[in-house]
Write a protein that holds these residues in place. Structure first.
Motif, PDB file in Angstrom:
ATOM      1  N   LEU A  19      46.203  37.714  54.079  1.00 11.34           N
ATOM      2  CA  LEU A  19      45.606  38.603  53.075  1.00 11.34           C
ATOM      3  C   LEU A  19      45.948  38.136  51.665  1.00 11.34           C
ATOM      4  N   PHE A  20      47.210  37.725  51.448  1.00 10.84           N
ATOM      5  CA  PHE A  20      47.584  37.170  50.147  1.00 10.84           C
ATOM      6  C   PHE A  20      46.768  35.921  49.844  1.00 10.84           C
ATOM      7  N   SER A  21      46.606  35.068  50.854  1.00 10.57           N
ATOM      8  CA  SER A  21      45.854  33.832  50.667  1.00 10.57           C
ATOM      9  C   SER A  21      44.401  34.120  50.295  1.00 10.57           C
ATOM     10  N   GLU A  22      43.765  35.038  51.027  1.00  7.03           N
ATOM     11  CA  GLU A  22      42.366  35.378  50.730  1.00  7.03           C
ATOM     12  C   GLU A  22      42.243  36.059  49.370  1.00  7.03           C
ATOM     13  N   LEU A  23      43.221  36.914  49.040  1.00  6.41           N
ATOM     14  CA  LEU A  23      43.206  37.620  47.761  1.00  6.41           C
ATOM     15  C   LEU A  23      43.076  36.648  46.599  1.00  6.41           C
ATOM     16  N   PHE A  24      43.919  35.603  46.597  1.00  9.25           N
ATOM     17  CA  PHE A  24      43.924  34.723  45.436  1.00  9.25           C
ATOM     18  C   PHE A  24      42.712  33.804  45.409  1.00  9.25           C
ATOM     19  N   LYS A  25      42.128  33.497  46.566  1.00 13.73           N
ATOM     20  CA  LYS A  25      40.867  32.743  46.563  1.00 13.73           C
ATOM     21  C   LYS A  25      39.754  33.589  45.964  1.00 13.73           C
ATOM     22  N   VAL A  26      39.689  34.860  46.368  1.00 11.85           N
ATOM     23  CA  VAL A  26      38.674  35.777  45.827  1.00 11.85           C
ATOM     24  C   VAL A  26      38.886  35.978  44.333  1.00 11.85           C
ATOM     25  N   GLU A  27      40.142  36.196  43.956  1.00  9.28           N
ATOM     26  CA  GLU A  27      40.436  36.486  42.552  1.00  9.28           C
ATOM     27  C   GLU A  27      40.148  35.283  41.649  1.00  9.28           C
ATOM     28  N   GLN A  28      40.488  34.086  42.102  1.00  4.80           N
ATOM     29  CA  GLN A  28      40.211  32.901  41.297  1.00  4.80           C
ATOM     30  C   GLN A  28      38.715  32.717  41.094  1.00  4.80           C
ATOM     31  N   THR A  29      37.934  32.990  42.134  1.00  2.00           N
ATOM     32  CA  THR A  29      36.477  32.899  41.996  1.00  2.00           C
ATOM     33  C   THR A  29      35.957  33.928  41.006  1.00  2.00           C
ATOM     34  N   LEU A  30      36.456  35.163  41.111  1.00  2.04           N
ATOM     35  CA  LEU A  30      36.027  36.223  40.197  1.00  2.04           C
ATOM     36  C   LEU A  30      36.348  35.871  38.745  1.00  2.04           C
ATOM     37  N   ILE A  31      37.574  35.401  38.518  1.00  2.00           N
ATOM     38  CA  ILE A  31      37.999  35.106  37.146  1.00  2.00           C
ATOM     39  C   ILE A  31      37.259  33.894  36.597  1.00  2.00           C
ATOM     40  N   ALA A  32      37.140  32.840  37.403  1.00  2.00           N
ATOM     41  CA  ALA A  32      36.444  31.630  36.934  1.00  2.00           C
ATOM     42  C   ALA A  32      34.992  31.943  36.590  1.00  2.00           C
ATOM     43  N   ASN A  33      34.335  32.783  37.395  1.00  2.00           N
ATOM     44  CA  ASN A  33      32.942  33.150  37.118  1.00  2.00           C
ATOM     45  C   ASN A  33      32.815  34.022  35.877  1.00  2.00           C
ATOM     46  N   ALA A  34      33.834  34.858  35.658  1.00  2.00           N
ATOM     47  CA  ALA A  34      33.774  35.786  34.520  1.00  2.00           C
ATOM     48  C   ALA A  34      34.280  35.165  33.225  1.00  2.00           C
ATOM     49  N   LEU A  35      34.892  34.001  33.343  1.00  2.00           N
ATOM     50  CA  LEU A  35      35.561  33.379  32.197  1.00  2.00           C
ATOM     51  C   LEU A  35      34.667  33.260  30.971  1.00  2.00           C
ATOM     52  N   HIS A  36      33.434  32.836  31.186  1.00  2.00           N
ATOM     53  CA  HIS A  36      32.568  32.511  30.047  1.00  2.00           C
ATOM     54  C   HIS A  36      32.142  33.733  29.246  1.00  2.00           C
ATOM     55  N   HIS A  37      32.010  34.885  29.914  1.00  2.00           N
ATOM     56  CA  HIS A  37      31.436  36.024  29.188  1.00  2.00           C
ATOM     57  C   HIS A  37      32.451  37.122  28.847  1.00  2.00           C
ATOM     58  N   LEU A  38      33.695  36.974  29.268  1.00  2.00           N
ATOM     59  CA  LEU A  38      34.684  38.009  28.948  1.00  2.00           C
ATOM     60  C   LEU A  38      35.116  37.941  27.488  1.00  2.00           C
ATOM     61  N   SER A  39      35.353  39.100  26.905  1.00  2.00           N
ATOM     62  CA  SER A  39      35.945  39.136  25.572  1.00  2.00           C
ATOM     63  C   SER A  39      37.432  38.813  25.706  1.00  2.00           C
ATOM     64  N   GLU A  40      38.086  38.570  24.587  1.00  2.00           N
ATOM     65  CA  GLU A  40      39.520  38.255  24.629  1.00  2.00           C
ATOM     66  C   GLU A  40      40.307  39.419  25.228  1.00  2.00           C
ATOM     67  N   ARG A  41      39.932  40.641  24.888  1.00  2.00           N
ATOM     68  CA  ARG A  41      40.636  41.812  25.417  1.00  2.00           C
ATOM     69  C   ARG A  41      40.444  41.917  26.931  1.00  2.00           C
ATOM     70  N   GLU A  42      39.198  41.701  27.390  1.00  2.00           N
ATOM     71  CA  GLU A  42      38.927  41.756  28.827  1.00  2.00           C
ATOM     72  C   GLU A  42      39.669  40.648  29.570  1.00  2.00           C
ATOM     73  N   MET A  43      39.758  39.467  28.932  1.00  2.00           N
ATOM     74  CA  MET A  43      40.467  38.357  29.564  1.00  2.00           C
ATOM     75  C   MET A  43      41.949  38.674  29.698  1.00  2.00           C
ATOM     76  N   ASN A  44      42.528  39.316  28.706  1.00  2.00           N
ATOM     77  CA  ASN A  44      43.943  39.686  28.765  1.00  2.00           C
ATOM     78  C   ASN A  44      44.206  40.681  29.899  1.00  2.00           C
ATOM     79  N   ILE A  45      43.260  41.584  30.131  1.00  2.00           N
ATOM     80  CA  ILE A  45      43.404  42.533  31.248  1.00  2.00           C
ATOM     81  C   ILE A  45      43.430  41.767  32.572  1.00  2.00           C
TER      82      ILE A  45
END
Length: 403
Positions: free
Chosen positions: A40-66
């Motif tokens: 579950l930990f392993s799958e969590l970080f694969k999912v999370e890395q995909t979510l963050i990498a995809n969101a990277l371009h459009h997040l504001s600085e405040r959203e990125m800090n969250i």
């Protein structure tokens, strides 16, 4: 049941699915069912890395800090899990997570935006990419049944095409976006080299404790997986990084001003200095047989230390035993940080007697000295000298000459 239901209704792209994974991993950990928590930990970080990498371009600085804070908090949990259970299956995930956090989120993410905005053509493409990914993110927050599948497919295709286009046309963009894992780091190590990712984390034992821990994730070229090495608590380290009066600056000044100046350390400060090696590095020694060079990425208070200067015996420092190469992240062994320099000239200063009487400086009659004395830099320098802020550093003349 909750996991299956959320995956079916929301999809793995939905943030609530990641929330389910961390909740289940922590529940199984508390129940002592570690073998169920590991995947579950392993799958969590694969999912999370995909979510963050995809969101990277459009997040504001405040959203990125969250996002960063949330990711860091989940890293605390898996590192605590690795320390508590000695789980070998979770340690590769810890290493990959450190590469993602320190190597990508804290460094490459800014480089991506800087490269993409380097000219008007790439800026236009990048802004379109941000728009597509923002609309995709909005679709992913909906249940699967409420998404417009045709729109999602079209947006995914357009976003992928734009990103590939930027990777082809903007030098360094593709490398900056690249995700790296521990196996790639291992492949870039020579037979006599090792890589160390130091990590700092708040320790959890069913609930958050007051302890901030330090550990090392060690990787050698023949290892089947990284090794987790527990080091110390942050309070132990803090207590050593100062003299008896609690003065951190004086302690560091004397450590790095050579053996002569270290003679001026108080007995307590000398004891502290000698205690740093057993605390930070000695637990790694038995695992470094045959290693000549170590690439390491510090964390927390370790950023304040030059590990090569740590004394390991009366007449030897750690730098005498090993060639230590400090990196922001061992990701740099796979994707080197590329710098651009506008000129081929440099000026190097060394062997400066800062404590010399400023009158002697004022009497210099060279044109360079005359120009310098009229500058704001000279005024700032003389104020600093009068405050006694810059002690003389031994061997810097030799270092400057060698450079």
């Amino acid at each position: 049941e909750a996991q299956i239901l959320r995956e079916k209704v929301l999809g793995k792209e939905h943030p609530n699915y990641a929330e389910t994974l961390i909740n289940m991993a922590l529940l199984y950990t508390d129940m002592g069912k570690f073998e169920k928590a590991e995947p579950l930990f392993s799958e969590l970080f694969k999912v999370e890395q995909t979510l963050i990498a995809n969101a990277l371009h459009h997040l504001s600085e405040r959203e990125m800090n969250i996002y960063l804070n949330q990711h860091s908090e989940r890293q605390n949990h898996i590192l605590s899990f690795a320390q508590k259970t000695k789980s070998k299956k979770s340690i590769p995930t810890c290493f990959d997570n450190s590469l993602f956090y320190k190597g990508f989120l804290l460094n490459a993410a800014n480089q991506v935006k800087r490269l993409a905005l380097s000219d008007s053509s790439s800026t236009e493409k990048y802004n379109r990419l941000k728009g597509f990914e923002r609309r995709l993110a909005a679709q992913y927050t909906k249940p699967i049944s409420e998404r417009d599948s045709a729109t999602v497919d079209a947006l995914e295709t357009q976003a992928n095409d734009l990103e590939k286009g930027l990777a082809r046309t903007v030098s360094g963009f593709g490398e900056a976006m690249r995700q790296v894992n521990w196996e790639e780091v291992r492949q870039n190590l020579k037979a006599d080299e090792a890589a160390v990712e130091f990590v700092q984390y708040r320790y959890y034992d069913k609930k958050q404790t007051d302890s901030t821990m330090y550990a090392a994730l060690l990787l050698r070229p023949t290892d089947a997986a990284p090794t987790f090495v527990s080091l110390c608590q942050e309070t132990d380290l803090q207590a050593l990084l100062q003299d008896k009066a609690g003065n951190k600056k004086q302690f560091f000044d004397r450590i790095y001003r050579g053996k002569k100046s270290q003679r001026g350390l108080t007995p307590n400060a000398k004891k502290n200095l000698k205690s740093l090696y057993p605390l930070i590095w000695q637990p790694l020694d038995s695992l470094l047989g045959g290693v000549r060079r170590v690439y390491y990425s510090p964390a927390g208070l370790l950023h304040q230390l030059n590990l090569a200067a740590l004394p390991v015996s009366k007449n030897e420092t750690l730098g005498d035993r090993l060639e230590l190469v400090q990196l922001g992240s061992t990701r740099q062994l796979v994707v080197p940080t590329q710098g651009t320099f506008g000129a081929s000239d440099a000026i190097v200063f060394g062997g400066i007697r800062y404590e010399a009487d400023s009158t002697a400086v004022a009497l210099a009659d060279t044109s360079e000295a005359l120009a310098f004395r009229s500058s704001s830099t000279f005024n700032e320098l003389t104020r600093s000298l009068r405050s006694g802020a810059w002690p003389y550093l031994e061997d810097t003349e030799k270092e400057a000459s060698e450079i």
